[in-house]
Design an enzyme around this catalytic site. Sequence first.
Site, PDB file in Angstrom:
ATOM      1  N   ASP A   9     -21.068  26.342 -33.626  1.00 31.96           N
ATOM      2  CA  ASP A   9     -20.144  25.219 -33.801  1.00 31.96           C
ATOM      3  C   ASP A   9     -18.729  25.770 -33.805  1.00 31.96           C
ATOM      4  O   ASP A   9     -18.516  26.976 -33.973  1.00 31.96           O
ATOM      5  CB  ASP A   9     -20.448  24.499 -35.125  1.00 31.96           C
ATOM      6  N   SER A  10     -17.766  24.867 -33.708  1.00 35.04           N
ATOM      7  CA  SER A  10     -16.364  25.274 -33.781  1.00 35.04           C
ATOM      8  C   SER A  10     -16.015  25.813 -35.166  1.00 35.04           C
ATOM      9  O   SER A  10     -14.949  26.378 -35.347  1.00 35.04           O
ATOM     10  CB  SER A  10     -15.473  24.081 -33.452  1.00 35.04           C
ATOM     11  N   TYR A  41     -11.798  22.345 -32.543  1.00 34.37           N
ATOM     12  CA  TYR A  41     -11.803  22.228 -31.085  1.00 34.37           C
ATOM     13  C   TYR A  41     -11.372  20.811 -30.647  1.00 34.37           C
ATOM     14  O   TYR A  41     -10.948  20.616 -29.516  1.00 34.37           O
ATOM     15  CB  TYR A  41     -13.226  22.443 -30.526  1.00 34.37           C
ATOM     16  N   GLY A  42     -11.547  19.862 -31.550  1.00 32.62           N
ATOM     17  CA  GLY A  42     -11.503  18.427 -31.184  1.00 32.62           C
ATOM     18  C   GLY A  42     -10.216  17.908 -30.597  1.00 32.62           C
ATOM     19  O   GLY A  42     -10.221  16.893 -29.916  1.00 32.62           O
ATOM     20  N   CYS A  72     -21.828  21.528 -32.036  1.00 35.93           N
ATOM     21  CA  CYS A  72     -20.501  20.910 -31.981  1.00 35.93           C
ATOM     22  C   CYS A  72     -20.495  19.775 -30.955  1.00 35.93           C
ATOM     23  O   CYS A  72     -20.789  19.998 -29.779  1.00 35.93           O
ATOM     24  CB  CYS A  72     -19.487  21.974 -31.585  1.00 35.93           C
ATOM     25  N   ASN A  73     -20.165  18.580 -31.398  1.00 39.81           N
ATOM     26  CA  ASN A  73     -20.113  17.436 -30.470  1.00 39.81           C
ATOM     27  C   ASN A  73     -19.058  17.642 -29.396  1.00 39.81           C
ATOM     28  O   ASN A  73     -19.259  17.286 -28.243  1.00 39.81           O
ATOM     29  CB  ASN A  73     -19.775  16.154 -31.234  1.00 39.81           C
ATOM     30  N   THR A  74     -17.919  18.205 -29.808  1.00 31.65           N
ATOM     31  CA  THR A  74     -16.830  18.395 -28.850  1.00 31.65           C
ATOM     32  C   THR A  74     -17.267  19.343 -27.731  1.00 31.65           C
ATOM     33  O   THR A  74     -17.100  19.041 -26.553  1.00 31.65           O
ATOM     34  CB  THR A  74     -15.590  18.939 -29.593  1.00 31.65           C
ATOM     35  N   GLU A 151     -13.507  18.382 -44.609  1.00 33.55           N
ATOM     36  CA  GLU A 151     -13.333  19.803 -44.973  1.00 33.55           C
ATOM     37  C   GLU A 151     -12.636  19.958 -46.316  1.00 33.55           C
ATOM     38  O   GLU A 151     -12.895  20.911 -47.051  1.00 33.55           O
ATOM     39  CB  GLU A 151     -12.569  20.546 -43.872  1.00 33.55           C
ATOM     40  N   CYS A 183     -19.870  13.479 -34.535  1.00 36.52           N
ATOM     41  CA  CYS A 183     -19.092  14.657 -34.947  1.00 36.52           C
ATOM     42  C   CYS A 183     -19.830  15.312 -36.106  1.00 36.52           C
ATOM     43  O   CYS A 183     -20.368  14.618 -36.978  1.00 36.52           O
ATOM     44  CB  CYS A 183     -17.696  14.220 -35.384  1.00 36.52           C
ATOM     45  N   THR A 184     -19.823  16.636 -36.092  1.00 31.99           N
ATOM     46  CA  THR A 184     -20.536  17.401 -37.121  1.00 31.99           C
ATOM     47  C   THR A 184     -20.137  17.040 -38.550  1.00 31.99           C
ATOM     48  O   THR A 184     -20.946  17.143 -39.466  1.00 31.99           O
ATOM     49  CB  THR A 184     -20.211  18.900 -36.951  1.00 31.99           C
ATOM     50  N   HIS A 185     -18.878  16.648 -38.729  1.00 26.46           N
ATOM     51  CA  HIS A 185     -18.365  16.439 -40.090  1.00 26.46           C
ATOM     52  C   HIS A 185     -18.705  15.069 -40.681  1.00 26.46           C
ATOM     53  O   HIS A 185     -18.631  14.882 -41.890  1.00 26.46           O
ATOM     54  CB  HIS A 185     -16.844  16.584 -40.096  1.00 26.46           C
TER      55      HIS A 185
HETATM   56  N1  DGL Z   1     -17.394  20.399 -34.626  1.00 25.33           N
HETATM   57  C1  DGL Z   1     -16.498  19.380 -34.082  1.00 25.33           C
HETATM   58  C2  DGL Z   1     -17.319  18.244 -33.489  1.00 25.33           C
HETATM   59  O1  DGL Z   1     -18.451  18.013 -33.830  1.00 25.33           O
HETATM   60  C3  DGL Z   1     -15.568  18.852 -35.148  1.00 25.33           C
HETATM   61  C4  DGL Z   1     -14.521  19.851 -35.584  1.00 25.33           C
HETATM   62  C5  DGL Z   1     -13.612  20.282 -34.453  1.00 25.33           C
HETATM   63  O2  DGL Z   1     -12.790  19.466 -33.987  1.00 25.33           O
HETATM   64  O3  DGL Z   1     -13.746  21.415 -34.042  1.00 25.33           O
HETATM   65  O4  DGL Z   1     -16.824  17.547 -32.638  1.00 25.33           O
END
Ligand code: DGL
Length: 272
Positions: A9-10, A41-42, A72-74, A151, A183-185
Amino acid sequence: MEAAIGIFDSGVGGLTVAKEVFRLLPSEDVVYFGDVGRTPYGGRSKEIIKEFTAQDIAFLVEQNVKLIICACNTASAVAIKELASNYRIPMIDVIRPSAEAAIEKTKSGLIGVIGTSATINSNAYALTIHDIDPKLKVFSLACPLFVPLAEEGYIDKEATFLIARDYLQTMLDVEVDTLILGCTHYPLLKSIIANVMGDKVTLVGCGEEAALATQKILTEQNLLSSKASQQPSPEGAHKFFVSDVPEKFSSVASRFLGQDVTNIARVDISKY
Ligand code: DGL
């Protein structure tokens, strides 16, 4: 040691996916890489996200993992399709499994997707859903403030509720009956999001669906750990790697994983 599952993941967010993998596949060894040095990363460009994702994958491949989950979704939305074709190892993204779950759950055919700006701008969820069923309507919305709120531990604050209500009003207006937390969060903000959306809207998280997809592929390709068939089954080993100092990761990680995170090592990701 048998080959492990690789998850990246990011940063710390992919632990919400790892948590579901640990729960569903407790005997599997897992290597997790979190790019905390370059997160988030988003809000980045496609080119940079692709470059970072390629390095994340190269690191896990060097760990001899048997399957890679792009948690990571992004990265899943922007980079993984193109990169996965360079490797023979199975790769799972978090978009397709949750898109399929949302299609199964919607009754009205109105599906909402929330995620980072890069995920939403890529239109990856809508494209995946329409690939399966072009008749469904997909409404996509970037909610960039959700990542820092999760976070920082703002998971039950009034301020977060107000921001969520402001963001999600458009989803309420168009009356989606299913909302993908793309999104992971966002699982950390699930109760606030559920509160805003009301009990008629089904929330679909990525972690459970990605874990189920992983189990399916490992079973089909006969790649499940031999530990799973032992009685009693020994627990898998979990190793964590990060691209910045481990302390930065471990303090937030326990909140995302719901348990203390140890066994963290630093890696120089620029070498990959
Ligand atoms: N892990 C990213 C996602 O799931 C969220 C955090 C980021 O922007 O890197 O899109």
